[in-house]
Write a protein that holds these residues in place. Structure first.
Motif: not given
Length: 438
Positions: A12, A102-103
Motif C-alpha cells: 500500500q 487502506s491506500y
C-alpha cells in the motif's frame, strides 16, 4: 503484526512510488517469507523478478519496511515458486476484510489544500485532528456539495497522520465499500472478520455516508462500530453531501452521535479561492497563464472544484496536442467564452446583467426607491462591481445614482457575508456572472 500483513502494508505504501504496472509485474509475485531480527527475506517467483527487485527497488523496500517495523532492515531475496502459490491462497481469504492501512491517494494532502473563507474552519479542524487524533473533534463530520474538497480534506488528514506515525492503522472506506463488505459478510457468515477490520483501526475515514440512508442493517453495524472506536479514542472522520439532519432515513441515534463531535459545512469556493486553486494547479503543472485566462476559468465554474481542475487540465492537454500556446484567446475557444478584450467588463454591462436577471429597469436599479425587491439587486450590483471589477466604493456610488460610499460599503459587505454561507446567493451570483460571460 504477521508477515502477510506487513507485506500488504508495504504494498500500500510503495504503490504511489512504483506505479500499478510495476506493482503487478514484480511485487504481487513476491512474498515476505520471514523476518529475523534486522533481516527480511522476500521470496520471488523467478530469477528475473529477483534481479529487478534487487537492482531497482531494494533501497525503497528497505526504507519502507524500516518505517513499518520501526527498526533498521536489510532485505534478502530468494526464489521459491511454492511460496507464491501459498500467498495466493492466503490472499483469497485475506482480501475481503484485510485490516492493514487502506491506500490513501498521496496527491491529497493538507499542504496542497487551498484554503479560503468558505473552508477555513474545516481546514483548521483538520489540522487540529492531525495533532491530536481521537481527542480533538471526534467525530469530525464534514459536509457540503459535490466537488468542494471534502474527500481531499479527509484523505489529507489520513496522510498527515501517516507521515507522523507510519505504523498507524487507518481505514479509508467510501460508504459503498462498507455497504458491500457488510453484505458480503452476511452472505459468507463472516461478520467477525468484518468487525475485526472496521473496529481495529486507530483512524476510520468514511466517505459519503449519505448512502447509508434507508440501510437499516448497515446503520446498525456502523452504530456499534462507531461506539467501539469512540470508546478506544480512535479518530473518526465522516463526509456527506448534506448535514446528518438532512439525510433521509438516517437513524436518530446516529445523528445524535455525529452531533456529539464537530460538524462543519464546506461551501462552494468563492472567486478568489478558485483563482488560488487554479494558480496552484498551474504551478504543479509548471504552466504560466495570463491573469485574464485565470479569471475566465475561475468564472466558468462556481461550485465544483473537480470540474474546475478537470476543465483546466483538459484544455491544457488539447492545446498541447494542437501545438498551441495557452493564451487567453486559445483557452476561450475551448470554454466557448469570448475574450472581451481580456475579460474587461464595463460597469454598464454589470448593471444590464443585474437588471436582466431580476427583471428590472436600469431606472429602478439606480433610482431612489427602497423597496426590498430593489435593494437586494442593488447590493448584488455593488458586490460585483467592487469584488470583480475592483471599482472604488466612491465610484460605485456615482454609478448607482450618486449614493454615498458608506451605503455602497454596507451593501457590498452584506452580500460578501452572505455569499460564504448561502448557497442560493452563490447560485444567483453564478448565473449573473454567466450572463456577463455570454
Amino acid at each position: 503484526m504477521d508477515n502477510l500483513r506487513v507485506w500488504h502494508k508495504l504494498l500500500q505504501l510503495i504503490k504511489p512510488a512504483v506505479g500499478p504496472d510495476n506493482l503487478k509485474a514484480y511485487f504481487l509475485k513476491t512474498l515476505l517469507k520471514s523476518i529475523d531480527g534486522e533481516n527480511v527475506t522476500l521470496s520471488t517467483s523467478s530469477a528475473f523478478i529477483k534481479e529487478t527487485l534487487n537492482k531497482k527497488y531494494k533501497s525503497l523496500i528497505e526504507e519502507v519496511l524500516t518505517k513499518i517495523l520501526e527498526k533498521k532492515i536489510n532485505v534478502l531475496f530468494v526464489i521459491k515458486e511454492n511460496d507464491i502459490e501459498t500467498q495466493e491462497k492466503d490472499e483469497e481469504f485475506f482480501q475481503p476484510f484485510q485490516t492493514q492501512t487502506s491506500y490513501l491517494n498521496p496527491k491529497y494532502t493538507l499542504a496542497n489544500f487551498v484554503v479560503g473563507p468558505t473552508n477555513n474552519v474545516a481546514y483548521a479542524a483538520a489540522q487540529s485532528v492531525t495533532q491530536n487524533p481521537g481527542i480533538s473533534y471526534n467525530p469530525l463530520f464534514i459536509y457540503g456539495g459535490t466537488g468542494v474538497g471534502k474527500t481531499h480534506l479527509m484523505i489529507g488528514i489520513g496522510n498527515a497522520i501517516l507521515n507522523k506515525k507510519p505504523q498507524t492503522k487507518i481505514i479509508y472506506s467510501p460508504s459503498e465499500k462498507f455497504l458491500n463488505d457488510y453484505v458480503e459478510a452476511i452472505k459468507t457468515n463472516r461478520m467477525g472478520d468484518l468487525r475485526t477490520k472496521y473496529r481495529s483501526p486507530q483512524v476510520l475515514l468514511i466517505d459519503d455516508i449519505q448512502f447509508f440512508s434507508g440501510r437499516e442493517g448497515t446503520q446498525e453495524e456502523f452504530f456499534h462500530t462507531f461506539n467501539e472506536l469512540l470508546g478506544k479514542n480512535s479518530q473518526i472522520v465522516i463526509t456527506s453531501d448534506r448535514s446528518p439532519h438532512e439525510i433521509a432515513k438516517l437513524e436518530d441515534r446516529l445523528k445524535s452521535r455525529f452531533a456529539g463531535g464537530l460538524m462543519i459545512d464546506i461551501q462552494a469556493p468563492d472567486f478568489d479561492t478558485r483563482m488560488a486553486i487554479l494558480r496552484a494547479k498551474c504551478e504543479e503543472q509548471r504552466v504560466v497563464l495570463e491573469e485574464a485566462a485565470l479569471q475566465m476559468l475561475a468564472s466558468s465554474f462556481e461550485t465544483n472544484i473537480r470540474e474546475l481542475e478537470g476543465r483546466l487540465m483538459g484544455i491544457l492537454q488539447l492545446l498541447k496536442a494542437q501545438n498551441l500556446l495557452p493564451t487567453t484567446a486559445n483557452i476561450s475557444q475551448h470554454l466557448k467564452i469570448p475574450t472581451r478584450q481580456g475579460l474587461k467588463i464595463e460597469p454598464k454591462q454589470v448593471l444590464e446583467a443585474v437588471c436582466d436577471y431580476f427583471n428590472l429597469t436600469q431606472k429602478d436599479l439606480i433610482g431612489a426607491k427602497r423597496q426590498k425587491e430593489l435593494v437586494f439587486p442593488r447590493h448584488m450590483a455593488m458586490f460585483i462591481l467592487s469584488e470583480h471589477l475592483n471599482i472604488t466604493v466612491e465610484k460605485i456610488g456615482q454609478i448607482l445614482g450618486k449614493r454615498d460610499h458608506t451605503t455602497v460599503m454596507h451593501g457590498r459587505d452584506k452580500i460578501k457575508n452572505l455569499v460564504s454561507t448561502d448557497r442560493e446567493i452563490q447560485r444567483m451570483l453564478s448565473e449573473i456572472r454567466g450572463r456577463l460571460a455570454a
